[in-house]
Design a protein around this motif. Structure first.
Motif, PDB file in Angstrom:
ATOM      1  N   GLU A 164       0.818  -1.221   0.000  1.00 11.39           N
ATOM      2  CA  GLU A 164       0.000   0.000   0.000  1.00 11.39           C
ATOM      3  C   GLU A 164       0.845   1.262   0.000  1.00 11.39           C
ATOM      4  O   GLU A 164       0.397   2.318  -0.421  1.00 11.39           O
ATOM      5  N   GLY A 165       2.091   1.161   0.490  1.00 13.47           N
ATOM      6  CA  GLY A 165       2.948   2.336   0.530  1.00 13.47           C
ATOM      7  C   GLY A 165       3.369   2.816  -0.835  1.00 13.47           C
ATOM      8  O   GLY A 165       3.673   4.003  -1.025  1.00 13.47           O
ATOM      9  N   GLY A 166       3.397   1.916  -1.813  1.00 17.25           N
ATOM     10  CA  GLY A 166       3.690   2.295  -3.182  1.00 17.25           C
ATOM     11  C   GLY A 166       5.163   2.513  -3.475  1.00 17.25           C
ATOM     12  O   GLY A 166       6.036   2.376  -2.605  1.00 17.25           O
ATOM     13  N   ILE A 167       5.436   2.876  -4.728  1.00 20.59           N
ATOM     14  CA  ILE A 167       6.789   3.078  -5.212  1.00 20.59           C
ATOM     15  C   ILE A 167       6.756   4.122  -6.317  1.00 20.59           C
ATOM     16  O   ILE A 167       5.775   4.210  -7.072  1.00 20.59           O
ATOM     17  N   SER A 168       7.795   4.935  -6.422  1.00 26.75           N
ATOM     18  CA  SER A 168       7.806   6.014  -7.413  1.00 26.75           C
ATOM     19  C   SER A 168       8.300   5.505  -8.762  1.00 26.75           C
ATOM     20  O   SER A 168       8.948   4.451  -8.859  1.00 26.75           O
TER      21      SER A 168
ATOM     22  N   LEU B 227       3.114   5.220  -6.861  1.00 23.57           N
ATOM     23  CA  LEU B 227       2.097   4.341  -7.443  1.00 23.57           C
ATOM     24  C   LEU B 227       1.991   3.050  -6.641  1.00 23.57           C
ATOM     25  O   LEU B 227       2.966   2.592  -6.050  1.00 23.57           O
ATOM     26  N   ARG B 228       0.820   2.447  -6.670  1.00 19.21           N
ATOM     27  CA  ARG B 228       0.599   1.163  -5.996  1.00 19.21           C
ATOM     28  C   ARG B 228      -0.211   0.248  -6.911  1.00 19.21           C
ATOM     29  O   ARG B 228      -0.885   0.710  -7.838  1.00 19.21           O
ATOM     30  N   LEU B 229      -0.136  -1.037  -6.632  1.00 13.06           N
ATOM     31  CA  LEU B 229      -0.967  -2.021  -7.319  1.00 13.06           C
ATOM     32  C   LEU B 229      -2.409  -1.881  -6.828  1.00 13.06           C
ATOM     33  O   LEU B 229      -2.645  -1.558  -5.663  1.00 13.06           O
ATOM     34  N   VAL B 230      -3.369  -2.135  -7.702  1.00  8.85           N
ATOM     35  CA  VAL B 230      -4.785  -2.166  -7.319  1.00  8.85           C
ATOM     36  C   VAL B 230      -5.205  -3.638  -7.233  1.00  8.85           C
ATOM     37  O   VAL B 230      -5.501  -4.264  -8.259  1.00  8.85           O
ATOM     38  N   PRO B 231      -5.203  -4.228  -6.055  1.00  9.49           N
ATOM     39  CA  PRO B 231      -5.479  -5.672  -5.944  1.00  9.49           C
ATOM     40  C   PRO B 231      -6.837  -6.079  -6.485  1.00  9.49           C
ATOM     41  O   PRO B 231      -7.006  -7.191  -7.003  1.00  9.49           O
ATOM     42  N   SER B 232      -7.831  -5.196  -6.372  1.00 13.03           N
ATOM     43  CA  SER B 232      -9.189  -5.547  -6.795  1.00 13.03           C
ATOM     44  C   SER B 232      -9.373  -5.487  -8.306  1.00 13.03           C
ATOM     45  O   SER B 232     -10.455  -5.785  -8.809  1.00 13.03           O
ATOM     46  N   ALA B 233      -8.319  -5.142  -9.059  1.00 14.12           N
ATOM     47  CA  ALA B 233      -8.451  -5.006 -10.511  1.00 14.12           C
ATOM     48  C   ALA B 233      -8.632  -6.338 -11.214  1.00 14.12           C
ATOM     49  O   ALA B 233      -9.141  -6.396 -12.335  1.00 14.12           O
ATOM     50  N   ALA B 234      -8.206  -7.420 -10.609  1.00 14.18           N
ATOM     51  CA  ALA B 234      -8.339  -8.745 -11.215  1.00 14.18           C
ATOM     52  C   ALA B 234      -8.310  -9.789 -10.117  1.00 14.18           C
ATOM     53  O   ALA B 234      -7.827  -9.540  -9.004  1.00 14.18           O
TER      54      ALA B 234
END
Length: 400
Positions: A30-34, A79-86
Motif C-alpha cells: 500500500e505504501g507504493g513506489i515512485s 504508485l501502488r498495485l490495485v489488488p481488486s483489478a483482477a
C-alpha cells in the motif's frame, strides 16, 4: 460468472517489462513506489517506465498512492498495485475435500468455500463438483447468487482489495483463470494426472482441458505441494531455497531452489512420500514397501504423532542433505493438528544428525488453495519466466 477478462490487456500483462513493474508494485504494498525507483530497480529508462505505468493506470491495475518528498524539485508521485483489478480462482482437490478460493491480484484470499469430496468417485463426478462450486462462488461474488453446495466464507469484503472494492456488490474485475492443485503424480505441462496413489482411475484424464472447456476460463493444473510452494515462495522474505513438506491425506514436498520452483521435466520432483525408508516395511498404495507416506500415515492413524514426526524428520533430513536447502516448512492437516509436536520432532531428528536447517510450520490451512490461485497469478508478475522476487533472467526489452 465473468468469463470475459474485462478491460484488462492480458498480452500487455504478460510482457516481460510490464511484469517487472507489476512485481515491484506488488512488493511495495500500500505504501507504493515512485516511477524513479521503478526505473532504477528495473534498469528501464524513465520514459519506458512512464509508458508502462500509464498503460497500467489506464487498465485500472495501478493507481496513485500519494506523494513522497524528493531531494530536489516537486514531490514524487507514488504508485501502488490495485489488488481488486483482477482475481484468480484456486482449487484444491484433496482426496476427501474440495476447497475453492478466490484471490485478488495480490494473491490475498477474498472468498472461499469447502465441501466434502471423494476423489475416488471418478473424474466425471469430481469435475462436476468443481465446475458447480467455481461457478457458484464466482456468481455469488459477482452479485448473481451462488449455485454451489459448499460452505462459503467471504473475507475482507468491501475493504482494500476486497470484493466490494471492484464495484457495488460484485467483483467488477477480470477473472484471469483457475489454478487446480491435486495429488500427484501428474504432468503439469499436459494438464493430465498420472497414477494418483490410491486413485489410478485418474491416470490420463484431461483435467485441465476439460475444466477450461466447462468454465470458459484458462486453467492450470499442478501438484498440490508445488502449488503451495509457489505461493510461499512469492511471499515477502521467503528463503531462496526451501522444501514445503505437506502431510495431510498423503505426503509430498514442494521444492524451491535458487528462488524458482523445481518440478522436474515430468513434474516428478518432490515425491517425498514414496521415498523408501524401510526395505521390509508395510506395503504402500504406490506399489512399493516401506514408503515414508505409508509409515507416517500409519503412525498418525494410531495416534502416535510424535512417532510420525520422527519418521517425517528422516525424510526432511534426506532432503536437506541432498539439496542443501535453507529451510524446511511443514504443513497439511495432520501437521496443523499438532504443529509443535511435528516441528519439534522434525527438528530433533535434524539436530541429531548435525543439521542446523531451520524448521517452521505454515499455519494456513488453505496454503494449497492459495498457491493454486498463484498458478494463474504468477505469470502476471513474471514469476514463472525466471527467478522469483523480481530477479529475472535476461535484459529489459523496452528502453525507449
Amino acid at each position: 460468472m465473468r468469463k470475459d477478462l474485462g478491460g484488462v490487456n492480458v498480452p500487455a500483462l504478460r510482457s516481460h517489462n510490464t511484469a517487472l513493474v507489476l512485481d515491484l508494485l506488488r512488493g511495495a504494498g500500500e505504501g507504493g513506489i515512485s516511477r524513479l525507483e521503478l526505473a532504477e530497480r528495473t534498469g528501464l529508462t524513465p520514459q519506458a517506465v512512464s509508458k508502462i505505468t500509464a498503460r497500467l493506470r489506464a487498465d485500472g491495475l495501478a493507481a496513485e498512492a500519494g506523494h513522497r518528498a524528493s531531494t530536489g524539485g516537486k514531490p514524487r508521485t507514488v504508485l501502488r498495485l490495485v489488488p481488486s483489478a483482477a482475481h484468480a480462482v484456486g482449487v484444491h482437490l484433496d482426496r476427501d475435500e474440495l476447497t475453492v478460493l478466490l484471490a485478488d491480484l495480490a494473491g490475498a484470499p477474498v472468498a472461499l468455500l469447502r465441501r466434502p469430496l471423494d476423489l475416488g468417485a471418478g473424474a466425471g463426478p469430481v469435475l462436476d463438483a468443481v465446475t458447480e462450486e467455481v461457478r457458484g462462488l464466482l456468481g455469488e461474488c459477482d452479485g448473481g447468487g451462488g449455485g454451489g453446495a459448499g460452505a462459503r466464507t467471504v473475507l475482507g469484503a468491501g475493504g482494500p482489495g476486497g470484493l466490494g472494492a471492484g464495484g457495488p456488490g460484485g467483483l467488477g474485475a477480470a477473472v484471469l483463470g483457475v489454478g487446480v492443485a491435486m495429488p500427484g503424480p501428474l504432468d503439469h505441462r499436459a494438464g493430465v494426472p498420472g497414477r494418483v496413489t490410491g486413485f489410478p482411475e485418474w491416470a490420463g484424464h484431461p483435467v485441465r482441458d476439460e475444466l477450461a472447456r466447462r468454465l470458459g476460463l484458462p486453467v492450470v493444473l499442478d501438484k498440490d505441494t508445488n502449488a503451495a510452494a509457489l505461493g510461499l515462495a512469492l511471499r515477502p522474505g521467503a528463503p531462496g531455497s526451501f522444501a514445503y513438506v505437506h502431510l495431510g491425506t498423503g505426503l509430498g514436498a514442494g521444492l524451491v531452489l535458487g528462488g524458482a520452483p523445481l518440478r522436474g521435466d515430468r513434474t516428478g520432483a518432490g515425491e517425498l512420500g514414496h521415498q523408501t525408508v524401510q526395505l521390509d516395511g508395510p506395503p504402500c498404495g504406490c506399489g512399493g514397501r516401506g514408503c515414508l507416506e505409508a509409515l507416517c500415515l500409519a503412525a498418525v492413524a494410531r495416534g502416535e504423532r510424535a512417532g510420525a514426526a520422527r519418521v517425517l524428520g528422516v525424510g526432511a533430513a534426506n532432503l536437506v542433505r541432498l539439496l542443501d536447502i535453507d529451510q524446511v516448512l511443514l504443513g497439511g492437516r495432520a501437521v496443523l493438528a499438532a504443529p509443535e509436536v511435528f516441528a519439534d520432532g522434525v527438528r530433533e531428528v535434524l539436530t541429531g544428525l548435525g543439521l542446523t536447517t531451520p524448521v517452521g510450520v505454515v499455519a494456513e490451512r488453505d496454503a494449497v488453495a492459495e498457491g493454486a490461485a498463484w498458478l494463474t497469478l504468477a505469470p502476471v508478475f513474471g514469476a514463472e519466466t525466471g527467478r522469483l522476487h523480481g530477479l529475472y533472467g535476461g535484459e529489459p526489452t523496452e528502453r525507449r
